[in-house]
Enzyme design. Structure first.
Site, PDB file in Angstrom:
ATOM      1  N   SER A  87       0.852  -1.184   0.000  1.00 50.68           N
ATOM      2  CA  SER A  87       0.000   0.000   0.000  1.00 50.68           C
ATOM      3  C   SER A  87       0.884   1.228   0.000  1.00 50.68           C
ATOM      4  CB  SER A  87      -0.894   0.020   1.248  1.00 50.68           C
ATOM      5  OG  SER A  87      -1.540   1.264   1.394  1.00 50.68           O
ATOM      6  N   TYR A  91      -2.138  -0.707  10.131  1.00 50.59           N
ATOM      7  CA  TYR A  91      -2.146  -1.054   8.710  1.00 50.59           C
ATOM      8  C   TYR A  91      -0.850  -0.612   8.050  1.00 50.59           C
ATOM      9  CZ  TYR A  91      -3.834  -1.196   3.856  1.00 50.59           C
ATOM     10  OH  TYR A  91      -3.990  -1.462   2.526  1.00 50.59           O
TER      11      TYR A  91
END
Length: 253
Positions: A143, A156
């Site tokens: 990501s 995350y």
């Protein structure tokens, strides 16, 4: 023909979390390039609907990626009953939105377990077969949160940043056996969940759109096309790459 280098004909891919969103987009692209694809997830009805959409080159297995004791049997099942796994796409992951001070140890560990520890376990198991065959492509779905700071996603972000270290180390160990390891770092990709979320927060939506250098969000097939390239012979000398697919968000000011 040069385009033959991008073909995945005869290849078998395993895509975790392949029933929806980016995982489904990746699965479609791999099938369009000629591969057979096995998708996994926890919800059988979702997987069944996805396979109907994907067609007769798609298969599914119900699997909770966090159940590490089930991973060896999952891989053995696919290798025995469908065929050798040539491509692994570690797409399954979960998200937790909260400030660092509001993120509990439980929530942090839950994200790390799914997005990192389970990825390592499945990768190691698939690599046992790939290394023996001296062939394979492993793709981590990272990501942009692993490339630059974004508030309210501490667990995350850490899980995705750690994938870079995993890629780097596996490259040093797997490359002599012709098993390539790369990562794709998606930017803001359209999905019903994402669009509903940002449409309810105009300030956040403006912050996101200002960050993207291009004038639109990405689509799941944009990630899928990158996965096809990285899995194909066209990328046979590419390993250890973290590829942003983000419309320029990583470098835009």
């Amino acid at each position: 023909m040069a385009l033959e280098a991008f073909s995945l004909a005869g290849k078998i891919a395993l895509v975790t979390g392949g029933g929806t969103g980016i995982g489904l987009g990746i699965s479609k692209a791999l099938i369009d390039a000629g591969a057979q694809v096995v998708i996994t997830g926890r919800r059988e009805t979702v997987l069944q609907e996805a396979v109907k959409e994907l067609g007769d080159q798609a298969f599914y297995r119900v699997n909770d990626i966090t159940d590490k004791t089930a991973i060896p049997q999952l891989v053995k099942d696919i290798e025995t009953n469908i065929g050798p796994i040539d491509i692994l796409v570690n797409n399954a992951g979960i998200h937790h939105k909260a400030l660092a001070q509001d993120t509990s140890d439980f929530d942090f560990e839950r994200i790390i377990q799914t997005n990192l520890l389970s990825v390592f376990s499945l990768t190691r198991e698939c690599a046992n077969y790939m290394l023996e065959r001296k062939s394979g492509s492993i793709i981590m779905i990272s990501s942009m949160a692993g490339l630059f700071g974004i508030d309210k996603v501490v667990a995350y972000s850490v899980s995705k940043t750690a994938l870079t270290g995993l890629v780097n180390t596996l490259v040093t160990e797997y490359s002599k056996s012709n098993v390539r390891v790369n990562a794709i770092a998606p930017g803001w990709i359209e999905s019903n969940m994402f669009l509903n979320a940002i449409n309810q927060d105009e300030k956040r939506k403006q912050q996101i759109t200002n960050r993207i250098a291009m004038d639109h969000f990405g689509k799941p097939e944009d990630i899928g096309n990158a996965a096809v390239f990285l899995s194909s012979e066209a990328a046979r000398y590419i390993t250890g790459v973290i590829l942003p697919v983000d419309g320029g968000a990583t470098v835009n000011f």
